[in-house]
Design an enzyme around this catalytic site. Sequence first.
Site, PDB file in Angstrom:
ATOM      1  N   GLY A  11     124.979  36.340  78.542  1.00 46.98           N
ATOM      2  CA  GLY A  11     126.166  35.602  78.935  1.00 46.98           C
ATOM      3  C   GLY A  11     126.306  35.523  80.439  1.00 46.98           C
ATOM      4  N   ARG A  14     127.392  39.490  81.281  1.00 43.08           N
ATOM      5  CA  ARG A  14     126.891  40.661  80.548  1.00 43.08           C
ATOM      6  C   ARG A  14     125.761  40.273  79.603  1.00 43.08           C
ATOM      7  NH1 ARG A  14     131.380  44.049  77.586  1.00 43.08           N
ATOM      8  NH2 ARG A  14     131.928  42.020  76.691  1.00 43.08           N
ATOM      9  N   HIS A  16     124.555  40.769  75.801  1.00 43.10           N
ATOM     10  CA  HIS A  16     125.147  41.072  74.498  1.00 43.10           C
ATOM     11  C   HIS A  16     124.021  41.372  73.509  1.00 43.10           C
ATOM     12  CE1 HIS A  16     128.858  39.505  76.200  1.00 43.10           C
ATOM     13  NE2 HIS A  16     128.214  38.394  76.530  1.00 43.10           N
ATOM     14  N   TYR A 115     126.070  18.123  73.806  1.00 42.25           N
ATOM     15  CA  TYR A 115     125.742  17.446  75.051  1.00 42.25           C
ATOM     16  C   TYR A 115     124.794  18.306  75.886  1.00 42.25           C
ATOM     17  CZ  TYR A 115     129.629  20.203  77.088  1.00 42.25           C
ATOM     18  OH  TYR A 115     130.483  21.209  77.492  1.00 42.25           O
ATOM     19  N   ILE A 120     124.559  27.511  75.941  1.00 43.45           N
ATOM     20  CA  ILE A 120     123.939  27.886  74.675  1.00 43.45           C
ATOM     21  C   ILE A 120     124.773  28.932  73.951  1.00 43.45           C
ATOM     22  CG2 ILE A 120     122.468  29.719  75.638  1.00 43.45           C
ATOM     23  CD1 ILE A 120     120.270  28.690  73.692  1.00 43.45           C
ATOM     24  N   ASP A 121     125.526  29.741  74.697  1.00 47.63           N
ATOM     25  CA  ASP A 121     126.384  30.729  74.051  1.00 47.63           C
ATOM     26  C   ASP A 121     127.491  30.042  73.246  1.00 47.63           C
ATOM     27  OD1 ASP A 121     127.364  29.791  76.470  1.00 47.63           O
ATOM     28  OD2 ASP A 121     128.263  31.700  77.064  1.00 47.63           O
ATOM     29  N   ARG A 122     128.032  28.937  73.777  1.00 41.42           N
ATOM     30  CA  ARG A 122     129.049  28.183  73.022  1.00 41.42           C
ATOM     31  C   ARG A 122     128.444  27.594  71.757  1.00 41.42           C
ATOM     32  NH1 ARG A 122     131.813  23.700  76.451  1.00 41.42           N
ATOM     33  NH2 ARG A 122     133.144  23.619  74.577  1.00 41.42           N
ATOM     34  N   THR A 144     134.170  35.511  80.097  1.00 45.93           N
ATOM     35  CA  THR A 144     134.389  35.234  81.516  1.00 45.93           C
ATOM     36  C   THR A 144     135.175  33.932  81.665  1.00 45.93           C
ATOM     37  OG1 THR A 144     132.300  36.314  82.030  1.00 45.93           O
ATOM     38  CG2 THR A 144     133.262  34.916  83.736  1.00 45.93           C
TER      39      THR A 144
END
Length: 292
Positions: A11, A14, A16, A115, A120-122, A144
């Site tokens: 992220g 951090r 994860h 889009y 990529i975390d979303r 964050t």
Amino acid sequence: MALAWLALIIGNTRLHWGYFYQERFIGAWHTPHIALPNATQLAAGNFRAEAWAQQLPSWYAQLSHSQRQWLPTDTRSPSALWIASAVSQQTTLWQTAAPHARSISRSQISISHLYETIGIDRAINLLGAGTTVGWPALVIDGGTALTLTAGISQEEPKQPAAPGSLGRFYGGAILPGLRLQREALADKTATLAAFVQTTDGKGEETLPPRWATKTSEAIASGLLYGLAATLADYITAWWQQFPNGAVIVTGGDAPQIHRVLQQRTPEIASRVQLNPALMFYGMATCRSAQLA
């Protein structure tokens, strides 16, 4: 196929870590980013990202009995590492430090209409929502940044779809997270800096006075009542369009966000799910698709 494996999602601030035994998610922990080595270290091949392996023994000792029963002692050492990264510098570092790790890219996430610059975390969180609760789904990630990411079914966007069915990105929003808002007050408003650390909200069970009479409470009031109003507005708009749509709160600030909603808008909070491990279910879905 490896029985035990690790998921690493990098992220903004951090690392994860998710630990799996076969397809079962066992637990998670979080560590700071690894400091970037200099070019000489990388070229000489002297840098190795082994901190994660050193974390395992202490983390394993904290597992509950119900978690340990799925993790036989002789197979608890992971033999595979799967990585998804939202930070390009850290991506380069881990590709060098862990060359045998498998990487997951945005194009490998089975959600359409993403889009080009979406984090990529979303996307992985949204896939985790579709995997666990189905579509439509709205993910509120308290990290964050505070992000809202919505997805709907490919087939019948207005109708609920079963978990695991292919989804389509619907839209979202990005706001500063609670930590960023506090830091902005400290950085840009010198007279408030001394009060910011008193409002970190850790373990906070009650809302501060709305009309505060001291600076620390005024900061807490602005942050938490503002957060509740913003999220209530977005969630209400979501349910106006998708009355049966799921709402899931995840991320490091998820427990506090959920508590604020419970106290401020209990009727909304009663329909909002709390799942701090949502990203790891999305990661597991990506891995299964690649292995298949």
